[in-house]
Design an enzyme around this catalytic site. Structure first.
Site, mmCIF file in Angstrom:
data_model
loop_
_atom_site.group_PDB
_atom_site.id
_atom_site.type_symbol
_atom_site.label_atom_id
_atom_site.label_comp_id
_atom_site.label_asym_id
_atom_site.label_seq_id
_atom_site.Cartn_x
_atom_site.Cartn_y
_atom_site.Cartn_z
ATOM 1 N N GLY A 80 38.818 55.652 41.296
ATOM 2 C CA GLY A 80 39.826 56.554 41.378
ATOM 3 C C GLY A 80 40.435 56.288 40.675
ATOM 4 N N HIS A 81 40.680 54.930 41.220
ATOM 5 C CA HIS A 81 41.592 53.875 40.504
ATOM 6 C C HIS A 81 42.254 54.270 38.794
ATOM 7 C CE1 HIS A 81 40.537 51.087 43.961
ATOM 8 N NE2 HIS A 81 42.508 51.136 44.041
ATOM 9 N N SER A 117 37.779 51.578 48.535
ATOM 10 C CA SER A 117 37.351 50.005 48.195
ATOM 11 C C SER A 117 36.191 49.755 49.570
ATOM 12 C CB SER A 117 38.267 49.112 48.483
ATOM 13 O OG SER A 117 38.934 49.315 46.524
ATOM 14 N N TYR A 152 39.774 45.546 43.345
ATOM 15 C CA TYR A 152 38.867 46.158 43.478
ATOM 16 C C TYR A 152 38.694 47.382 43.677
ATOM 17 C CZ TYR A 152 33.910 45.415 45.438
ATOM 18 O OH TYR A 152 32.531 44.703 45.313
#
Length: 285
Positions: free
Chosen positions: A36-37, A186, A32
């Protein structure tokens, strides 16, 4: 981008790249994906490495009354984002692939895992350390990227790698925030509009604490009290913890000297949010 849910197939892909003397980078996630990821992935790509991203919602790190079953999942959406980012391999194993039989072997990082989120979520970091250790052994990366929003997790993984002599550089990436300061997570999708408006108090209180320290406040308990009072006064959030700790080893501090971690966890309804800030206190003259 290649995709696989099978450990032997992933190992073969990585071995081929290692044979070409490529540096291997791993970005472990639970999916998800948000900005940031993607920032973690951007940093991994900048290293010039062959980038493996894992998506696995790890049941070992969820307690019996936590949100494992409702944790947001959208594999195909995530895959499209990773393709756009130029990721080399997406590894998305099933639970059966990662845990083909009940686990009897676990990794625990003593001291670091028993405070802050570890105190509120017993067994959580044992689950994190165990699954990350498994991913490290499967991928055998040279670099692994972790966000500082989960600062305690970052320290635990760094210590695990050091203690176990794993030849992996643990790379920390700063927190990515929304324009109003809310740390990306998330779990933010579970917030109601009112809770979302109130949740910005977390970053605001951390910023205020930093200003107080820069202005000369050196009492850790005073900083904690001010943060608690502001969150309670300006939101309906239920505080799990607000603590000032040494930024390197998470030991307790009373007088703020050098770098400290200001960490907090607050529940808005059923959604538990964490945030933190590392503050460098100037030495007294």
């Amino acid at each position: 981008m290649k995709r696989t849910s099978h450990i032997p197939e992933l190992r073969a892909m990585v071995a081929q790249e290692k044979g070409r003397e490529r540096v291997i980078a791993l970005v472990p996630t639970m999916g998800y994906l948000h900005r940031g990821h993607l920032t973690l992935i951007e940093q991994a790509k900048k290293s010039g490495a062959f980038v493996v991203v894992s998506i696995f919602v790890n049941p070992l790190q969820f307690g019996p009354n936590e949100d494992y079953s409702r944790y947001p999942r959208d594999l195909e959406r995530d895959a499209r984002l990773l393709e756009e980012e130029g990721v080399d391999v997406l590894f998305h194993p099933t639970t059966e692939e990662m845990y083909p039989r009940p686990m009897v072997t676990y990794v625990e990082v003593g001291q670091l895992d028993s405070m802050l989120c570890g105190a509120a979520r017993p067994g959580h970091f044992r689950g994190v350390a165990t699954v990350v250790s498994k991913l490290f052994h499967i991928v055998q990366p040279d670099l692994a990227f972790f966000g500082q929003k989960d600062y305690q997790q970052y320290l635990i993984i760094r210590r695990m790698a050091s203690d176990l002599n794993l030849p992996i550089e643990i790379c920390a990436v700063p927190i990515v925030r929304e324009e109003d300061g809310l740390a990306l997570s998330s779990r933010n999708v579970f917030l109601t509009p009112e809770q979302r408006r109130e949740a910005v108090i977390l970053s605001q209180s951390l910023n205020e604490a930093e200003r107080s320290i820069q202005a000369g406040e050196r009492s850790a308990r005073e900083i904690e009290t001010r943060i608690r009072e502001r969150i309670t006064r300006e939101s309906h959030g239920v505080i799990d913890y607000v603590e000032v700790r040494d930024a390197e080893g998470l030991s307790e501090v009373s007088d703020i000297e050098g770098p400290v971690l200001i960490a907090l966890a607050v529940r808005f309804g059923s959604t538990r949010l964490i945030d933190n800030k590392v503050v460098e206190a100037e030495a007294r003259v």
